[in-house]
Write an enzyme that holds these catalytic residues in place. Structure first.
Site, short mmCIF file in Angstrom:
data_model
loop_
_atom_site.label_atom_id
_atom_site.label_comp_id
_atom_site.label_asym_id
_atom_site.label_seq_id
_atom_site.Cartn_x
_atom_site.Cartn_y
_atom_site.Cartn_z
N CYS A 112 5.11 -3.70 -4.44
CA CYS A 112 3.97 -3.01 -5.04
C CYS A 112 3.20 -2.12 -4.07
CB CYS A 112 3.03 -4.04 -5.68
SG CYS A 112 3.72 -4.87 -7.11
N LEU A 161 -8.25 -9.12 6.16
CA LEU A 161 -8.72 -8.70 7.48
C LEU A 161 -7.95 -9.42 8.58
CD1 LEU A 161 -12.61 -8.33 7.29
CD2 LEU A 161 -10.86 -6.54 7.38
N LYS A 167 6.10 -11.76 2.45
CA LYS A 167 4.91 -12.58 2.64
C LYS A 167 5.27 -14.01 2.26
CE LYS A 167 2.61 -12.42 -1.87
NZ LYS A 167 1.30 -12.19 -2.54
N GLY A 186 -1.75 -7.82 11.77
CA GLY A 186 -0.39 -8.32 11.85
C GLY A 186 0.64 -7.23 11.66
N LYS A 189 -4.07 -0.14 -11.26
CA LYS A 189 -3.20 -0.91 -10.36
C LYS A 189 -2.88 -0.10 -9.09
CE LYS A 189 -0.11 -4.02 -9.01
NZ LYS A 189 1.16 -4.14 -9.72
#
Length: 435
Positions: free
Chosen positions: A264, A254, A327, A257, A208
């Site tokens: 995480c 890709l 997000k 921003g 992870k």
């Protein structure tokens, strides 16, 4: 199988409901009574698409229930998943106190042989140390085994990632542990051919962290390219489109921003860098430090662009910030670039109004020093600049003419690449982008 999932946060609640949905008899455990009470009603205490439906369905089936009673869960389960938090520390190490506290609390109730399966993100060697600790405290002694089964849930897609994962990683120390976990996940692996990677525990513990460090690197790489495009007058969006058609590269991650955030990627990047330092792999340390620095630099660049867009600078200027979550698809503000940028704008003297379609309440708690709106248009009212700081799809379909009726100046800084440039420019807007 009879399963317990200890820790009912973003990971644990989703995993518990998912395991019940594929047919197992599951008890979810958390020490927070308020969270358990909410989950018992068939709702999550956080926003995650489709999770409420999954909880309601599995609770109604009788295959899922929640409790604060660890003893009840210990007696019930033959497989115990550990899904408690392992937050990152300033030095890059994971804070494993919740994990070890849970192990100490669970062990005295383990009278029968069982399998404990860690899902939390940890450093290599944790499973072995945890197994030694639990065996020293559990009545079942060496009958208790620890395996590691890392999670790869994306917030906003956690239900899909649980029921149809793109891979399942099993870090085991015995054939019996492998057989148990293969049988447990068989409804998923048979259902859509999900690959199962079986490895040792230390490798599973690294998967992870390694994956997130790579994704962070990919995001920072395209942001570095965006700066280069800005310097030479090239178009980074077209460039990303062109290289993404290379099968070795692809288009995911890709989009230039404001950079990455969340619970995480930032902590796993720091943890991977710490592991590299401990192993004295200096090239890796340097690479990961650059990835981290570039991620923070994108926030600074957004600040500089906002200041240049408003002659006279930021003090006293009215700015609308669209987005607060790290997000779209979640109400999670952890390490959110949008939150960091809003604070910086406020500190620079701007009068900021924030709108987020899902994280409104959380943003009010995190940013009491700024104003908050319940719609994008309300936030934009009287604004001299709009900053798109989270890539919610609704921002991409707002009519620029409608927004123009509310603002003082038609300037928008799209830091997430969701605004259709041509449409807004045709409506008389100055559209700014990072890169």
């Amino acid at each position: 199988m009879k399963i317990t999932v200890i820790g009912c946060g973003h990971l644990g609640a989703t995993h518990a409901a998912g395991m019940a949905d594929i047919g197992h008899d599951v008890i979810g455990v958390d020490i927070d009574r308020a969270k358990v009470d909410v989950l018992t009603t068939g709702r999550a205490w956080f926003h995650e698409p489709e999770l409420d439906n999954l909880l309601a369905r599995t609770l109604t089936s009788g295959r899922l229930r929640f409790t604060t009673d660890l003893k009840e869960a210990a007696v019930h389960g033959r497989v115990h998943f550990l899904a408690v938090g392992t937050p990152g520390q300033d030095d890059g190490h994971y804070d494993l106190s919740q994990l070890t506290d849970t192990a100490r609390a669970l062990a005295p109730y383990l009278f029968e042989p069982c399998l404990i399966v860690g899902k939390s993100t940890v450093s290599p060697g944790t499973a072995k140390e945890l197994e030694h600790l639990i065996r020293s405290l559990a009545p079942a002694g060496d009958g208790v085994e620890v395996a590691w089964n890392p999670e790869f849930l994306r917030e906003g897609n956690a239900v899909t990632d649980t029921l149809t994962p793109d891979r399942i990683v099993l870090g085991v120390a015995s054939p019996s542990a492998e057989r148990t976990l293969r049988a447990l996940y068989a409804p998923i692996t048979r259902g859509h051919g999900c690959p199962v990677v079986v490895t040792d525990r230390a490798t599973a513990e690294m998967v992870k962290t390694t994956a997130n460090a790579y994704l962070a690197t990919r995001i920072s790489f395209i942001n570095a390219v965006a700066r280069m495009c800005q310097a030479v007058g090239a178009n980074v969006a077209d460039l990303a489109e062109a290289i993404g058609h290379d099968a070795r590269i692809g288009h995911q991650y890709l989009a230039p921003g404001l950079g990455f955030g969340g619970g995480c990627l930032p902590k796993d990047l720091r943890a991977f860098a710490q592991q590299a330092r401990a192993a004295e792999v200096s090239p890796a340390v340097d690479l990961l430090a650059s990835v981290h620095d570039l991620n923070l630099h994108m926030r600074q660049q957004a600040m500089a662009m906002a200041a240049r867009a408003l002659p006279g600078g930021l003090p006293g200027r009215r700015i609308a910030v669209w987005g607060a979550a790290f997000k779209p698809g979640t109400d999670d503000l952890r390490d959110s670039p949008a939150i960091a940028l809003t604070r910086d704008l406020h500190t620079a003297g701007a009068q900021v109004t924030v709108y987020d379609p899902q994280a409104h309440t959380e943003a009010q708690r995190a940013l009491p020093e700024v104003s908050h709106a319940t719609t994008a248009l309300e936030a934009a009212t009287g604004a001299e600049l709009i900053v798109v700081a989270t890539g919610w799809p609704e921002f991409g379909v707002i009519e620029p003419d409608e927004v123009a009726e509310h603002v003082v100046q038609r300037i928008i800084l799209d830091a997430r690449g969701v605004i259709p440039d041509a449409q807004w420019r045709d409506a008389g807007w100055s559209v700014l982008r990072l890169g």
